[in-house]
Design a protein around this motif. Structure first.
Motif, PDB file in Angstrom:
ATOM      1  N   UNK A 160       1.017  -0.964  -0.129  1.00  0.00           N
ATOM      2  CA  UNK A 160       0.327  -0.318   0.056  1.00  0.00           C
ATOM      3  C   UNK A 160       0.853   1.294   0.207  1.00  0.00           C
ATOM      4  N   UNK A 161       2.111   1.306   0.735  1.00  0.00           N
ATOM      5  CA  UNK A 161       2.889   2.286   0.873  1.00  0.00           C
ATOM      6  C   UNK A 161       3.707   2.651  -0.394  1.00  0.00           C
ATOM      7  N   UNK A 162       4.144   1.454  -1.161  1.00  0.00           N
ATOM      8  CA  UNK A 162       5.779   1.215  -1.646  1.00  0.00           C
ATOM      9  C   UNK A 162       5.260   0.576  -3.113  1.00  0.00           C
ATOM     10  N   UNK A 163       3.432   0.799  -2.874  1.00  0.00           N
ATOM     11  CA  UNK A 163       3.437  -0.279  -4.043  1.00  0.00           C
ATOM     12  C   UNK A 163       4.161  -1.129  -5.228  1.00  0.00           C
ATOM     13  N   UNK A 164       4.737  -1.840  -3.878  1.00  0.00           N
ATOM     14  CA  UNK A 164       5.017  -3.229  -4.872  1.00  0.00           C
ATOM     15  C   UNK A 164       4.078  -4.220  -4.836  1.00  0.00           C
TER      16      UNK A 164
END
Length: 201
Positions: A160-164
């Protein structure tokens, strides 16, 4: 050693080729890898730990590990960035465990976590990411993320935060994609419940 944006010319040389050159003693190749991936490593460590001091140290140690143990990377099993984040994940957990072990329990909050006054950077303005996130609502969200169990926090930070991708997150955490999906779902539910409870107080 502080992270900075990738400024290597396009098209970029493949990571595996750069790593091979770096391991053969090419300092420019190592610098190119650092420029390409250090910001991602630093951001992951910051979002996971909530402190710029730990993030900077973890970023530095991750690339020391790459320099000394880069032969451990197997390009046939995946890309270099997930491998680096896997290294950073282990290092940031070790850093936090060491801080907890060295801190008297009187200094820990009710959840066994370091208070912001002890965990934070002494000069938050020194880090542009901290400045970007520096508003009360975002600080509260970050505090709640820090209180998630570590395996749920992994999934939330990475996806969610780093969009991996789910695949990359699974590779970093050493688990199946389905496990990442379930952990992320649980993390979102816990975070939503915590935000709702906070709003009612």
């Amino acid at each position: 050693m502080m992270p900075y944006a990738d400024t290597s010319p396009a098209p970029q040389q493949h990571d595996a080729a750069l790593l091979a050159a770096s391991l053969a003693g090419d300092e420019h190749a190592f610098t190119a890898l650092y420029r390409r991936h250090s910001a991602s490593v630093y951001r992951f460590a910051y979002l996971w730990s909530g402190t710029t001091a730990i993030a900077a140290e973890v970023a530095q140690e991750t690339f020391i590990h790459l320099h000394l143990r880069g032969n451990d990377f197997d390009a046939a099993r995946g890309e270099l960035r997930p491998w680096l984040l896997g290294v950073a994940r282990n290092l940031v957990r070790r850093q936090l465990s060491a801080r907890h072990a060295e801190t008297p329990t009187d200094f820990l909050d009710e959840n066994g976590l370091l208070p912001e006054s002890l965990a934070g950077d002494p000069d938050p303005r020194s880090d542009p990411l901290h400045v970007l996130l520096d508003n009360e609502a975002t600080r509260e969200l970050h505090r709640l993320i820090r209180r998630l169990p570590s395996h749920f926090r992994d999934a939330l930070v990475l996806v969610d935060l780093q969009e991996h991708s789910y695949a990359d997150a699974a590779a970093i955490c050493g688990c199946e994609i389905g496990t990442i999906r379930s952990r992320l779902s649980r993390a979102r539910a816990l975070l939503a419940a915590a935000l709702t409870a906070k709003a009612r107080t």
